[in-house]
Design an enzyme around this catalytic site. Sequence first.
Site, PDB file in Angstrom:
ATOM      1  NE  ARG A 125      -2.401  -1.530   3.183  1.00  0.00           N
ATOM      2  CZ  ARG A 125      -2.845  -1.366   4.423  1.00  0.00           C
ATOM      3  NH1 ARG A 125      -3.991  -0.774   4.643  1.00  0.00           N
ATOM      4  NH2 ARG A 125      -2.137  -1.804   5.434  1.00  0.00           N
ATOM      5  CG  ASN A 179      -4.235  -4.586   2.583  1.00  0.00           C
ATOM      6  OD1 ASN A 179      -3.767  -4.736   1.457  1.00  0.00           O
ATOM      7  ND2 ASN A 179      -3.516  -4.680   3.676  1.00  0.00           N
TER       8      ASN A 179
END
Length: 756
Positions: A20, A38
């Site tokens: 990320r 996520n």
Amino acid sequence: MSQTTYLLKITGLVQGVGFRPFIYVLAEQFDLKGWVENRNDGVLIKINAEKETVLHFTKEIKKQAPLASSIKNIQFSKAEDELFTEFRIKKSESSSETVTEVSPDIAVCDACLEDMKSQKHRINYPFTNCTNCGPRFTIIKDLPYDREKTTMAEFEMCDTCKSEYTDIYDRRFHAQPVACNTCGPNYSLYYKCNYITKINDILDVISYLTEEGKIIAIKGLGGYHLMCDAVNEDAVTNLRILKNRESKAFAVMCKDAETAKKYAEISSEEEKTLSSWQRPILLLKSKHKLALSVTNGLSNAGIMLPYMPMHYLIFEKLKTDVVVLTSGNFTDEPIITSNEEALKTFDDKVDAIITYNRKIHNRTDDSVGIFANKKLRLLRRSRGFAPSPIITDFNTEGIFAGGSEFVNCFCIGKGNQALMSQHIGDLKNFETLDFYKESYELYKRLFRFKPKIIVADMHPDYLSSKFADDLHKQFPETELIKVQHHHAHIVSCMAEHGLNEKVIGIAFDGVGLGDDGSIWGGEFFINDLASYERFTHFEYIKVAGGDAVSKEPWRSAVSYLYHYFGETVFEDLNFFTEKIESKNLKMYLQILKNNFNTYRISSAGRLFDAVSSLLGLVHLAGYHAEAPMRLESIIDEQITETYDFEISDNISFKKSFSGIINDIKNGIKTSLISAKFHNTSAEIVLQTAKKMREKTGIHKVVLSGGTFQNKYLLTKVENQLSENGFKVFSQEQIPSNDGGIALGQLIIGAKMRDKI
Ligand code: ZN
Ligand code: ZN
Ligand code: FE
């Protein structure tokens, strides 16, 4: 130009590996607005962009993705318009589901090695790591993966580390184990009565002792290692004595890939894998420049490259460019992880002990692999690989698969993922059984696992089966399923390749209980994921002696010879009988004749044992599968001939044994006989598979079982089958030995659930 809203879905191993923050930084570079999130099956990105930018962005994601991530697929589609003003990392919505990913440990990256030379607070700092590298699984106690839930918790970050940790543009943004000279863990060395803590002094002592041929115990990533100079014969011999006269080959660590080429023949694929972030041990063709007792007569050497910063620091100082680095344990015990135990165990045995003050929470051994037909085949799946999930096509939620007995790994199901444990080992060892039970508890907690279906091997005496029984009693609402060993082997391979249909399943291994109560291991199935039909198998022979059968290959040799030729054959077989104590031979023959406590086996492992013993290679095995390994090790690869055999109701080796005996009597070289025998086994697979195809029309062949760790056999079998129009599937990421069986059990369990 107007901007559209796009939704990108990235699947693969993209969680817990700094994915990320990587997307965040890349999005900033592209000046994109939107978010990244996520999900339990991957990563979701929503952005305002033009199609061209999206394409370019996707390309860069693939190109620059973090080291330990593995992108399976990136899909993008137009989404409902939404205008974003910034790019942000979105908090996960389904937090209970997001805890399914734990990254394996990652070898130190080049940038960190560079920092160890240039960053003031990290000069020679042996715990340097970043978002892309460092310890992961070995230090995790619980999820979500935050520093407080790792064994780094007790080290408070200094201000410098903290600023790196909180800066999204820093390589150490959210790197949970971030540390430096000021705040992180440290090594220390016990040498005679000295206790040394300065890293440079420690390195000096290591270098001095190694040069002197001494043995050092050193704490690694997932457990302790024992180390000594790998070109010093005396040192290696002493290490063998120290390890209870272990006769198994030792693994070595080479300074770098160039050095490794000095000691072994290495293809470009092999070099790539050796240097990969997983850094497994690879079994490579030895150039016989290591101390002889490193490989102990085998043609392959187990080689790995440095993966901890400390390894690099050590090699900078060492005169030798290769050291033995073998697991710090004795015989079949699990490798030692705790400092107290290491100090107690190694104290009077080694010349120095090097430890550090960060705890290893999860024991992991070095992984081991071999290349066959240009593909990596993992033989032991542990550091660098576990606990990465295997994505399946099934709902595996709540399934626990107990694995096998001797080479144990277990497996739990989460969503559509199969989470294989790291290599556990031989459950018959008391400490290993404890390790098994502890690890199950850990996985249960880590992955929020609740057992609904429990799968175990049919063998009632396996400790893993007993554990499954107990678990089922503890949770009576669970379903308990017992599966056949070889079916599980083949399904493990099918799961690896996403097969869900009827196939020709060929399983060769040492021991697995069959459903007629005999021990199987030379099996030809027509099977799918749920059930199997035994098409044919190696002819049964009788053996006696329980565990002694696999430990004493001469028993299999006598059993085969007696079975095919009767007692008289031994009268004219001096080259063989003189190597076996005559009273043992007599007694064993008596047992076979009287049928006293004998049982039937169709095991490929015992067949290879028999030939190895008959050729005078191994009568008493010093370690598991020594006889087949030595038999493979001597093969003359130029030989293409085979022995005769017979395929009728089952597969008879009578003619093969006749041929072997004749060849021995005629003074034919063992390297030739071994090659002919291996070729015979491969030919039997081909001929039998052809019969099976004729009868069923199936042309997909699935190979599994420990015997296919034999590189020569596997390569030959695969090539011959492919040349004859078969589509061949064999194990790669999941071991073909019993360490891979739990995956098969899990999938059979998932398939059965549909029927419950
Ligand atoms: Zn790094
Ligand atoms: Zn620091
Ligand atoms: Fe097996």
